[in-house]
Design an enzyme around this catalytic site. Structure first.
Site, PDB file in Angstrom:
ATOM      1  N   ASP A 144      15.942 -32.137   8.766  1.00 37.70           N
ATOM      2  CA  ASP A 144      15.075 -33.112   9.410  1.00 37.70           C
ATOM      3  C   ASP A 144      14.100 -33.657   8.364  1.00 37.70           C
ATOM      4  O   ASP A 144      13.808 -33.030   7.362  1.00 37.70           O
ATOM      5  CB  ASP A 144      14.306 -32.484  10.583  1.00 37.70           C
ATOM      6  CG  ASP A 144      13.549 -31.240  10.176  1.00 37.70           C
ATOM      7  OD1 ASP A 144      14.166 -30.384   9.513  1.00 37.70           O
ATOM      8  OD2 ASP A 144      12.358 -31.130  10.500  1.00 37.70           O
ATOM      9  N   SER A 145      13.597 -34.855   8.581  1.00 35.50           N
ATOM     10  CA  SER A 145      12.638 -35.509   7.675  1.00 35.50           C
ATOM     11  C   SER A 145      13.163 -35.606   6.251  1.00 35.50           C
ATOM     12  O   SER A 145      12.432 -35.405   5.290  1.00 35.50           O
ATOM     13  CB  SER A 145      11.299 -34.745   7.666  1.00 35.50           C
ATOM     14  OG  SER A 145      10.753 -34.672   8.945  1.00 35.50           O
ATOM     15  N   SER A 146      14.438 -35.930   6.097  1.00 35.85           N
ATOM     16  CA  SER A 146      15.030 -35.846   4.775  1.00 35.85           C
ATOM     17  C   SER A 146      15.649 -37.138   4.276  1.00 35.85           C
ATOM     18  O   SER A 146      16.335 -37.133   3.269  1.00 35.85           O
ATOM     19  CB  SER A 146      16.103 -34.744   4.777  1.00 35.85           C
ATOM     20  OG  SER A 146      17.031 -34.963   5.813  1.00 35.85           O
ATOM     21  N   SER A 151      15.289 -39.715  12.465  1.00 34.09           N
ATOM     22  CA  SER A 151      14.533 -40.350  13.552  1.00 34.09           C
ATOM     23  C   SER A 151      15.438 -41.213  14.421  1.00 34.09           C
ATOM     24  O   SER A 151      15.359 -41.168  15.649  1.00 34.09           O
ATOM     25  CB  SER A 151      13.379 -41.182  12.993  1.00 34.09           C
ATOM     26  OG  SER A 151      13.860 -42.217  12.148  1.00 34.09           O
ATOM     27  N   ALA A 152      16.302 -42.009  13.808  1.00 33.36           N
ATOM     28  CA  ALA A 152      17.226 -42.831  14.589  1.00 33.36           C
ATOM     29  C   ALA A 152      18.207 -41.961  15.362  1.00 33.36           C
ATOM     30  O   ALA A 152      18.551 -42.261  16.511  1.00 33.36           O
ATOM     31  CB  ALA A 152      17.981 -43.794  13.675  1.00 33.36           C
ATOM     32  N   ALA A 153      18.655 -40.863  14.752  1.00 32.29           N
ATOM     33  CA  ALA A 153      19.572 -39.955  15.441  1.00 32.29           C
ATOM     34  C   ALA A 153      18.908 -39.347  16.670  1.00 32.29           C
ATOM     35  O   ALA A 153      19.539 -39.194  17.723  1.00 32.29           O
ATOM     36  CB  ALA A 153      20.044 -38.857  14.493  1.00 32.29           C
ATOM     37  N   ASP A 195      20.258 -47.992  10.582  1.00 28.04           N
ATOM     38  CA  ASP A 195      20.404 -46.581  10.931  1.00 28.04           C
ATOM     39  C   ASP A 195      21.119 -46.389  12.261  1.00 28.04           C
ATOM     40  O   ASP A 195      22.120 -45.684  12.361  1.00 28.04           O
ATOM     41  CB  ASP A 195      19.035 -45.903  10.972  1.00 28.04           C
ATOM     42  CG  ASP A 195      18.345 -45.920   9.621  1.00 28.04           C
ATOM     43  OD1 ASP A 195      19.029 -46.149   8.609  1.00 28.04           O
ATOM     44  OD2 ASP A 195      17.119 -45.718   9.586  1.00 28.04           O
TER      45      ASP A 195
END
Length: 429
Positions: A144-146, A151-153, A195
């Site tokens: 996450d946060s990578s 975020s879109a997922a 995204d």
């Protein structure tokens, strides 16, 4: 054609068990939205200008197990964040405070905002929601946060769960727009549609092409990817993700929105100079000939942003031809050129990410590499010879530890460098 190895049956069983315990329902009643992460090999930073892009999903992502709540309540727990989110679907009627408050938000305290954003997006377009969901959401460990569009997922997963619970029939194209509303209107990020398009339109083993101005899209298959050749491309390449340890939400970094504004300013100057000042100020409305004629009048920063846009469009066109011909090394060279333009012309990235990219490019078997995502955090993505992928991963892990020991120490070394395969589109299981 084959199918993605993600999610596994064990992952689905675990999530169904959690939701069954939360809701008091049987495991057989629990549905699961699988929303994969994406990479953008070519087409960096131009989707918000209506450019042409390429993308594919990977066999990692977001899983959201859920059951319809039977009332207006939404009740959520997370595998990444603490606490429980509770709200009613009739409580969400306006966006979050976007302005100066945006920089004060953090993912730990705000992880439920994407579910609220999904409710907002659906209801703002007159979709009737009669019930919420009880759900448990989790992402692939340490990813996450990578910079691979977590975020879109997440947004897509919530949209699909709410739609399924309310028996709404929604096309992928509609969900692309709904997720844009979550990001742009509800959360205040000025990103494009790359995204969510990748997550919703991809197909296993194919490269997605999309014109972000016209919304035209198509899937590009590698050669001989058919009934008798399902594994050929898997034997040719793997996807390497190398993580930097930098984790900051895009809404906390003014650099992203500022560069979007600079692209629009460059477009405005070029459009007025070419006698088309009434057009929307995005670079896709500037003809390439007009850019070549008038680019000398742009001040330095704007000239760099425009050069990145037009050169990146050309790289996408060349890349589609290379992919369709199975020339993965040529495709990788274009990825590397894209990464260099992102640094020099779009001026994103920071020292750790730039160092990480340079390390990846030196790794054995790597065809090409660039930042993944906006370039202000996260990871580098590379296309790598499948036979040398494990060796490349070990090299990158060791060399990054030497150059950035503090950031590397924040990473779970087991997942600091990950070898992936292509994934499939988002779906409810």
């Amino acid at each position: 054609m084959g199918e993605s190895s993600w999610p596994s049956q064990a992952q689905l069983d675990e999530i169904r068990g959690v939701v069954s315990e939360m809701s008091g329902r049987g495991r057989e009643e629990v549905r699961c939205a699988a929303s994969p992460y994406r990479i953008c090999p070519l087409g960096a930073h131009i989707d918000h200008q209506g450019g042409i892009v390429s993308a594919m999903t990977i066999n990692k992502g977001i899983l959201l197990g859920f059951v319809p709540s039977g009332d207006t309540q939404v009740i959520l727990r997370s595998g990444q964040f603490k606490g429980e989110v509770r709200f009613r679907i009739d409580e969400v009627s306006c966006p979050m405070n976007n302005g100066n408050d945006a920089s004060k938000r953090d993912e730990e305290s705000d992880w439920g905002s994407y579910a609220r954003g999904a409710v907002y997006a659906l209801q703002s377009r007159k979709n009737r929601l009669v019930q919420g969901i009880i759900g448990y959401i989790c992402g692939t460990e340490d990813m996450d946060s990578s910079g691979i569009s977590s975020s879109a997922a997440v947004g897509v997963a919530y949209l699909m769960a709410l739609e399924n619970a309310n028996n709404l029939i929604v096309s992928p194209e509609e969900n692309i727009e709904y997720d844009r509303l979550i990001e742009n209107e509800f959360r205040g990020l000025r990103n494009g549609i790359l995204d969510q398009s990748a997550i919703l339109l991809s197909s296993y083993g194919s490269l997605l092409y999309m014109n972000c101005k016209t919304k035209e899209h198509k899937l590009i298959h590698p050669p001989k990817l058919g009934k008798n050749h399902e594994t050929e491309w898997q034997e040719a390449y793997k996807i390497l993700l190398a993580f930097s340890g930098l984790k900051h939400a895009l809404t906390e970094n003014s650099g992203y929105n500022r560069r979007v504004g600079e692209c629009q300013e460059a477009a405005s100057v070029l459009l007025h100079a070419s006698g088309n000042g009434a057009a929307e100020p995005v670079l896709s409305n500037v003809e390439p000939e007009a850019y070549q004629t008038h680019k000398h009048i742009l001040e330095s920063n704007l000239a760099k942003r425009a050069e990145h846009y037009f050169s990146e469009n050309m790289r996408v066109i060349k890349g589609l031809e290379a992919w369709a011909s199975g020339r993965f090394k040529d495709f990788g060279t274009l990825i590397t050129e894209s990464g260099l333009s992102s640094i020099q012309n779009y001026e994103c990235g920071c020292k750790p990410l730039i160092q990480l990219r340079e390390i990846v490019l030196k790794a054995p078997g790597v065809f090409g590499a660039r930042f993944s995502g906006a370039g202000f955090r996260g990871c580098c993505v590379a296309l790598v010879d499948a036979n040398l992928a494990a060796e490349a991963a070990s090299f990158v892990r060791e060399e990054y530890n030497k150059l950035q020991p503090d950031l590397a120490s924040q990473l779970n070394q087991k997942h600091a460098v990950v070898i992936c395969e292509a994934g499939d589109c988002a779906r409810v299981i």
